[in-house]
Write a protein that holds these residues in place. Sequence first.
Motif, PDB file in Angstrom:
ATOM      1  N   SER A 127      -1.091  -0.574 -13.447  1.00 28.23           N
ATOM      2  CA  SER A 127      -1.422  -0.169 -12.077  1.00 28.23           C
ATOM      3  C   SER A 127      -0.952   1.244 -11.778  1.00 28.23           C
ATOM      4  O   SER A 127      -1.658   2.008 -11.109  1.00 28.23           O
ATOM      5  CB  SER A 127      -0.821  -1.163 -11.078  1.00 28.23           C
ATOM      6  OG  SER A 127      -1.418  -2.437 -11.232  1.00 28.23           O
ATOM      7  N   GLN A 155      -3.515   4.169 -10.702  1.00 26.25           N
ATOM      8  CA  GLN A 155      -3.410   4.829  -9.398  1.00 26.25           C
ATOM      9  C   GLN A 155      -3.176   6.326  -9.542  1.00 26.25           C
ATOM     10  O   GLN A 155      -3.575   7.093  -8.668  1.00 26.25           O
ATOM     11  CB  GLN A 155      -2.360   4.157  -8.523  1.00 26.25           C
ATOM     12  CG  GLN A 155      -2.770   2.765  -8.061  1.00 26.25           C
ATOM     13  CD  GLN A 155      -4.109   2.727  -7.350  1.00 26.25           C
ATOM     14  OE1 GLN A 155      -4.578   3.704  -6.767  1.00 26.25           O
ATOM     15  NE2 GLN A 155      -4.746   1.567  -7.387  1.00 26.25           N
ATOM     16  N   GLN A 211      -6.722   7.316  -9.896  1.00 27.75           N
ATOM     17  CA  GLN A 211      -7.508   7.104  -8.683  1.00 27.75           C
ATOM     18  C   GLN A 211      -7.038   7.980  -7.533  1.00 27.75           C
ATOM     19  O   GLN A 211      -7.830   8.346  -6.674  1.00 27.75           O
ATOM     20  CB  GLN A 211      -7.453   5.619  -8.292  1.00 27.75           C
ATOM     21  CG  GLN A 211      -8.398   5.273  -7.173  1.00 27.75           C
ATOM     22  CD  GLN A 211      -8.765   3.816  -7.184  1.00 27.75           C
ATOM     23  OE1 GLN A 211      -9.430   3.357  -8.080  1.00 27.75           O
ATOM     24  NE2 GLN A 211      -8.331   3.108  -6.171  1.00 27.75           N
ATOM     25  N   CYS A 224      -4.527   7.228  -5.217  1.00 31.82           N
ATOM     26  CA  CYS A 224      -4.004   6.561  -4.021  1.00 31.82           C
ATOM     27  C   CYS A 224      -2.478   6.588  -4.058  1.00 31.82           C
ATOM     28  O   CYS A 224      -1.846   5.812  -4.770  1.00 31.82           O
ATOM     29  CB  CYS A 224      -4.508   5.123  -3.923  1.00 31.82           C
ATOM     30  SG  CYS A 224      -3.831   4.262  -2.465  1.00 31.82           S
ATOM     31  N   CYS A 243      -0.773   3.213  -2.996  1.00 32.33           N
ATOM     32  CA  CYS A 243      -0.766   2.226  -4.083  1.00 32.33           C
ATOM     33  C   CYS A 243       0.203   2.633  -5.185  1.00 32.33           C
ATOM     34  O   CYS A 243       0.944   1.801  -5.714  1.00 32.33           O
ATOM     35  CB  CYS A 243      -2.160   2.061  -4.665  1.00 32.33           C
ATOM     36  SG  CYS A 243      -3.361   1.278  -3.584  1.00 32.33           S
ATOM     37  N   ASN A 273      -6.978  -2.850  -8.480  1.00 32.07           N
ATOM     38  CA  ASN A 273      -6.525  -1.489  -8.210  1.00 32.07           C
ATOM     39  C   ASN A 273      -7.638  -0.602  -7.663  1.00 32.07           C
ATOM     40  O   ASN A 273      -7.401   0.208  -6.770  1.00 32.07           O
ATOM     41  CB  ASN A 273      -5.915  -0.862  -9.468  1.00 32.07           C
ATOM     42  CG  ASN A 273      -4.467  -1.210  -9.614  1.00 32.07           C
ATOM     43  OD1 ASN A 273      -3.612  -0.590  -8.997  1.00 32.07           O
ATOM     44  ND2 ASN A 273      -4.174  -2.230 -10.409  1.00 32.07           N
ATOM     45  N   THR A 311      -8.130  -1.794  -3.905  1.00 32.82           N
ATOM     46  CA  THR A 311      -7.085  -1.387  -2.961  1.00 32.82           C
ATOM     47  C   THR A 311      -6.977   0.126  -2.853  1.00 32.82           C
ATOM     48  O   THR A 311      -6.846   0.664  -1.751  1.00 32.82           O
ATOM     49  CB  THR A 311      -5.722  -1.992  -3.341  1.00 32.82           C
ATOM     50  OG1 THR A 311      -5.368  -1.591  -4.670  1.00 32.82           O
ATOM     51  CG2 THR A 311      -5.749  -3.514  -3.239  1.00 32.82           C
ATOM     52  N   GLY A 312      -7.036   0.809  -3.980  1.00 34.69           N
ATOM     53  CA  GLY A 312      -6.930   2.263  -3.943  1.00 34.69           C
ATOM     54  C   GLY A 312      -8.084   2.910  -3.201  1.00 34.69           C
ATOM     55  O   GLY A 312      -7.886   3.773  -2.344  1.00 34.69           O
ATOM     56  N   ASN A 333      -7.770   2.141   0.581  1.00 35.57           N
ATOM     57  CA  ASN A 333      -6.729   2.947   1.233  1.00 35.57           C
ATOM     58  C   ASN A 333      -7.147   4.401   1.391  1.00 35.57           C
ATOM     59  O   ASN A 333      -6.884   5.020   2.426  1.00 35.57           O
ATOM     60  CB  ASN A 333      -5.414   2.863   0.456  1.00 35.57           C
ATOM     61  CG  ASN A 333      -4.717   1.544   0.654  1.00 35.57           C
ATOM     62  OD1 ASN A 333      -4.917   0.849   1.645  1.00 35.57           O
ATOM     63  ND2 ASN A 333      -3.893   1.165  -0.309  1.00 35.57           N
ATOM     64  N   THR A 388      -2.026   6.528   3.688  1.00 35.76           N
ATOM     65  CA  THR A 388      -1.255   7.299   2.721  1.00 35.76           C
ATOM     66  C   THR A 388       0.229   7.074   2.970  1.00 35.76           C
ATOM     67  O   THR A 388       0.617   6.603   4.039  1.00 35.76           O
ATOM     68  CB  THR A 388      -1.563   8.807   2.852  1.00 35.76           C
ATOM     69  OG1 THR A 388      -1.233   9.230   4.176  1.00 35.76           O
ATOM     70  CG2 THR A 388      -3.031   9.094   2.576  1.00 35.76           C
TER      71      THR A 388
END
Length: 177
Positions: A66, A70, A73, A75, A78, A154, A157-158, A161, A167
């Motif tokens: 994860s 992230q 990604q 985020c 996350c 992931n 959620t990422g 968000n 953030t």
Amino acid sequence: MPSALTPDTAVGASRDLLADLVSRHGSIGDMVATMAHSPAVLGGYLQLSQAMGRAKLDRRISERISVALQVQQGCGLCLDAHVDAARALGVAEDEIERAREGTSADPAIAAIIALALRIHREPTSITDDQVAALRAHGYSDRAIADVVGVVVLNVLTGAFNLLAGLTPGNEGGTGAQ
């Protein structure tokens, strides 16, 4: 993106889902409360999250996956949550840093992180030899399949968000940043 909802402001299935979460946990985070604008997204997230709680893949490994995902990604919310979770599970700081770089000092963990990143970026490039190498490292087919669930959770959620503007330090964001 609209603001976070509560059991009092949500409607329909989202109201029921939020009320249940609040009754069981006392409070809910901004991501879940904002997801409530879509009962389908909220319900899907909750079901997938619960299902992944039964994953065969070791949590210390899935948290490193994860972290790597992230970083890719972008985020920050996350990423912070997964770094904190990895620390709470006893993952060493140097391994958390390696996870940020998409690897591990342990060849078996490095291989499964690499698989997750490949699933995220270019799933058509996964070869039978890569899967066989994971099996040779001792991963079961179930654990290998669980990596797809970790990646999907992931991404969900990422991406959510980021869209909602949630953030670190701005969990109550109101729109994309």
